[in-house]
Design a protein around this motif. Sequence first.
Motif, PDB file in Angstrom:
ATOM      1  N   ALA A   3      -4.064  -0.857   7.645  1.00 26.35           N
ATOM      2  CA  ALA A   3      -2.910  -1.752   7.753  1.00 26.35           C
ATOM      3  C   ALA A   3      -1.602  -1.025   8.006  1.00 26.35           C
ATOM      4  N   PRO A   4      -1.505  -0.178   9.038  1.00 27.87           N
ATOM      5  CA  PRO A   4      -0.234   0.481   9.316  1.00 27.87           C
ATOM      6  C   PRO A   4       0.853  -0.525   9.651  1.00 27.87           C
ATOM      7  N   LEU A   5       2.042  -0.214   9.210  1.00 27.37           N
ATOM      8  CA  LEU A   5       3.188  -1.094   9.405  1.00 27.37           C
ATOM      9  C   LEU A   5       4.371  -0.242   9.827  1.00 27.37           C
ATOM     10  N   LEU A   6       4.873  -0.485  11.016  1.00 26.83           N
ATOM     11  CA  LEU A   6       5.977   0.279  11.582  1.00 26.83           C
ATOM     12  C   LEU A   6       7.220  -0.594  11.602  1.00 26.83           C
ATOM     13  N   ILE A   7       8.316  -0.049  11.068  1.00 27.60           N
ATOM     14  CA  ILE A   7       9.546  -0.840  11.063  1.00 27.60           C
ATOM     15  C   ILE A   7      10.748   0.074  11.254  1.00 27.60           C
ATOM     16  N   LYS A   8      11.690  -0.396  12.053  1.00 20.94           N
ATOM     17  CA  LYS A   8      12.937   0.335  12.256  1.00 20.94           C
ATOM     18  C   LYS A   8      13.914  -0.030  11.159  1.00 20.94           C
ATOM     19  N   ASN A   9      14.634   0.954  10.624  1.00 17.53           N
ATOM     20  CA  ASN A   9      15.581   0.697   9.557  1.00 17.53           C
ATOM     21  C   ASN A   9      16.721  -0.187  10.038  1.00 17.53           C
ATOM     22  N   ASN A  10      17.251  -0.987   9.132  1.00 22.01           N
ATOM     23  CA  ASN A  10      18.368  -1.866   9.480  1.00 22.01           C
ATOM     24  C   ASN A  10      19.594  -1.101   9.935  1.00 22.01           C
ATOM     25  N   THR A  11      19.719   0.138   9.498  1.00 20.10           N
ATOM     26  CA  THR A  11      20.882   0.941   9.872  1.00 20.10           C
ATOM     27  C   THR A  11      20.902   1.271  11.362  1.00 20.10           C
ATOM     28  N   GLY A  12      19.761   1.053  12.027  1.00 13.90           N
ATOM     29  CA  GLY A  12      19.670   1.342  13.451  1.00 13.90           C
ATOM     30  C   GLY A  12      19.210   2.745  13.744  1.00 13.90           C
ATOM     31  N   SER A  13      19.102   3.575  12.722  1.00 13.81           N
ATOM     32  CA  SER A  13      18.582   4.924  12.914  1.00 13.81           C
ATOM     33  C   SER A  13      17.477   5.171  11.912  1.00 13.81           C
ATOM     34  N   GLY A  14      16.423   5.778  12.370  1.00 14.59           N
ATOM     35  CA  GLY A  14      15.319   6.085  11.478  1.00 14.59           C
ATOM     36  C   GLY A  14      14.279   4.977  11.425  1.00 14.59           C
ATOM     37  N   TRP A  15      13.054   5.381  11.141  1.00 17.25           N
ATOM     38  CA  TRP A  15      11.914   4.474  11.087  1.00 17.25           C
ATOM     39  C   TRP A  15      11.098   4.777   9.843  1.00 17.25           C
ATOM     40  N   LEU A  22       4.505  -6.289  -6.788  1.00 12.52           N
ATOM     41  CA  LEU A  22       3.363  -6.254  -7.695  1.00 12.52           C
ATOM     42  C   LEU A  22       2.118  -6.825  -7.021  1.00 12.52           C
ATOM     43  N   SER A  23       1.054  -6.005  -6.961  1.00 13.26           N
ATOM     44  CA  SER A  23      -0.272  -6.409  -6.458  1.00 13.26           C
ATOM     45  C   SER A  23      -0.273  -6.758  -4.980  1.00 13.26           C
ATOM     46  N   ALA A  24       0.755  -6.329  -4.249  1.00 12.65           N
ATOM     47  CA  ALA A  24       0.857  -6.691  -2.830  1.00 12.65           C
ATOM     48  C   ALA A  24      -0.226  -6.011  -2.011  1.00 12.65           C
ATOM     49  N   LYS A  25      -0.796  -6.754  -1.072  1.00 12.39           N
ATOM     50  CA  LYS A  25      -1.765  -6.232  -0.122  1.00 12.39           C
ATOM     51  C   LYS A  25      -1.387  -6.692   1.275  1.00 12.39           C
ATOM     52  N   HIS A  26      -1.677  -5.828   2.224  1.00 12.00           N
ATOM     53  CA  HIS A  26      -1.518  -6.084   3.663  1.00 12.00           C
ATOM     54  C   HIS A  26      -0.358  -7.018   3.968  1.00 12.00           C
ATOM     55  N   GLY A  27       0.822  -6.511   3.780  1.00  9.09           N
ATOM     56  CA  GLY A  27       1.993  -7.338   3.968  1.00  9.09           C
ATOM     57  C   GLY A  27       2.736  -7.046   5.243  1.00  9.09           C
ATOM     58  N   SER A  28       3.846  -7.736   5.437  1.00 11.47           N
ATOM     59  CA  SER A  28       4.699  -7.501   6.597  1.00 11.47           C
ATOM     60  C   SER A  28       6.144  -7.479   6.151  1.00 11.47           C
ATOM     61  N   ILE A  29       6.930  -6.648   6.798  1.00  6.85           N
ATOM     62  CA  ILE A  29       8.343  -6.482   6.455  1.00  6.85           C
ATOM     63  C   ILE A  29       9.190  -6.715   7.693  1.00  6.85           C
ATOM     64  N   VAL A  30      10.333  -7.375   7.515  1.00  4.95           N
ATOM     65  CA  VAL A  30      11.266  -7.533   8.622  1.00  4.95           C
ATOM     66  C   VAL A  30      12.677  -7.597   8.062  1.00  4.95           C
ATOM     67  N   GLY A  31      13.626  -7.205   8.872  1.00  2.72           N
ATOM     68  CA  GLY A  31      15.016  -7.252   8.452  1.00  2.72           C
ATOM     69  C   GLY A  31      15.563  -8.663   8.408  1.00  2.72           C
ATOM     70  N   VAL A  32      16.476  -8.909   7.470  1.00  2.00           N
ATOM     71  CA  VAL A  32      17.147 -10.206   7.350  1.00  2.00           C
ATOM     72  C   VAL A  32      18.632  -9.980   7.144  1.00  2.00           C
ATOM     73  N   THR A  33      19.416 -10.994   7.443  1.00  2.00           N
ATOM     74  CA  THR A  33      20.849 -10.925   7.225  1.00  2.00           C
ATOM     75  C   THR A  33      21.156 -11.159   5.758  1.00  2.00           C
ATOM     76  N   SER A  34      22.388 -10.880   5.376  1.00  2.00           N
ATOM     77  CA  SER A  34      22.781 -11.129   3.988  1.00  2.00           C
ATOM     78  C   SER A  34      22.702 -12.613   3.660  1.00  2.00           C
ATOM     79  N   ALA A  35      23.032 -13.469   4.624  1.00  2.00           N
ATOM     80  CA  ALA A  35      22.939 -14.910   4.384  1.00  2.00           C
ATOM     81  C   ALA A  35      21.488 -15.333   4.200  1.00  2.00           C
ATOM     82  N   GLU A  36      20.608 -14.755   4.993  1.00  2.00           N
ATOM     83  CA  GLU A  36      19.186 -15.086   4.858  1.00  2.00           C
ATOM     84  C   GLU A  36      18.635 -14.580   3.522  1.00  2.00           C
ATOM     85  N   TYR A  37      19.049 -13.385   3.135  1.00  2.00           N
ATOM     86  CA  TYR A  37      18.648 -12.850   1.832  1.00  2.00           C
ATOM     87  C   TYR A  37      19.109 -13.783   0.713  1.00  2.00           C
ATOM     88  N   ASP A  38      20.368 -14.189   0.758  1.00  2.00           N
ATOM     89  CA  ASP A  38      20.888 -15.091  -0.274  1.00  2.00           C
ATOM     90  C   ASP A  38      20.133 -16.416  -0.267  1.00  2.00           C
TER      91      ASP A  38
END
Length: 463
Positions: free
Chosen positions: A249-261, A300-316
Amino acid sequence: MSLSRRDFTRLATLGTLTAIGGGAAALVGPSAASAANSAYVFGYFKETPNESGDSYALHLAVSTDGLNWRPLNQNNPVATPTAGTLGLRDPFILRKQDGTFVVLATDLRGRIFNQNNQYLHVWDSVDLRSFTGYRRIRMHGLATHTWAPTAFWVPSRSQYAIVYSANNGADVFMVNYTSDFRTVSANQVYFSPGYPVLDADIVADGSTFYMYYKNMSNGLIYGARSSTGAPNSYTNYTGGLRQGNAMEAPLLIKNNTGSGWRLWGDSFSPVNNDYYGWSTSNVAGNSWTLLNQRDYTPPLSAKHGSIVGVTSAEYDGLVSRWGLPSWVRLKSYNFPDYYVRHAGDVGRIDAYPFDPHQDQLWRMVAGLADSTGVSFESVNSPGRYLRHSDYAIRLAANDGTATFRADATFRRVPGLADSTWSSFRSYNFPDRYLRHSNYVLRIDPLSASSSASDRQDATFRVS
């Protein structure tokens, strides 16, 4: 999935899903919101060693740094399939070109991987706070599975590609194209390198498509790339990566800062460590640095997940809709895969995962003897608190006495080994701190001049 199911998918930007199960992480195309992303959301399903904590539904967690995660909805499901197997694995969330979301997931409940299924679960969502249009879409007519979907926008076709694991005589990646995630083109082989593969994650960076996947013949994760994203156009460019006995389950994501992965890999089994991470400043190179487990805390107990960036409004909005947990976990500084738990009424640290998994959950409440301090009440044994007795830490019922209240109260201070973490000083023995010794908790005299190992034993992350 019989041997390797992708247990860590990238959740997409914003909100709340309605699915349950597993999906694959994949490329999220450019969106108007992406430039303002300041936080992350993680979608996953759950498994524990003895299956008591298994949940084949969609769960969500949030993070401001993409490393340390707080589950939403008390780590309960936010969405569940109502057709097919009634369970999902490997959830994948894609922000579409119009800014809304689609959720894809494997149609599979439990750990029985020899069943054939040609369908994927699908939901639509405006903001991931609600989910509509639940359906299943048929991807092929083969007598095989349809695992770990990932999806991405293909500009040259003005369509989305849905890539997934299947078997047409060999374990390969298949692709179908779609404009609406309701009707799809005929399936075709997307990647078949001559050895069995599983769990593709595909991310576009500029004009280059990067695909990370599991080589099932050796258990390693490889990276490949393509200038078009077209079927059979990828060339390997990285060596194999692995930590532990097995990984998927490799998961590749670019950092929100725009630099680094970051690149994440899920452990093969729920009885092993949850996952490992690597970082790089240049995804086009072949240089990944293993992250210290001290630096990240998975849900906690997470399996095969997915990550994506969100805005501060979306986070709230996510936090407002689902709420942050009413409990905390205490992670050991020098054994970062170990968490404070109770076992046989003894306070100790153990490597997670373990069952009952709730033994590590604590309500960090106002101190019983002094409200400026803290006390730790067990979530699965309410009314019982961590307290010291003859300097040893026990889980005991509050007997209402002043002595108990004082023994169960601690002052939270900057970590003795790392001021960004926490240490806990005894209320009634203020020269003593909560620490582990041979994995058992106790309070001992400590100070800034104590040995480095003693200070590390007394340092914890509250997560």
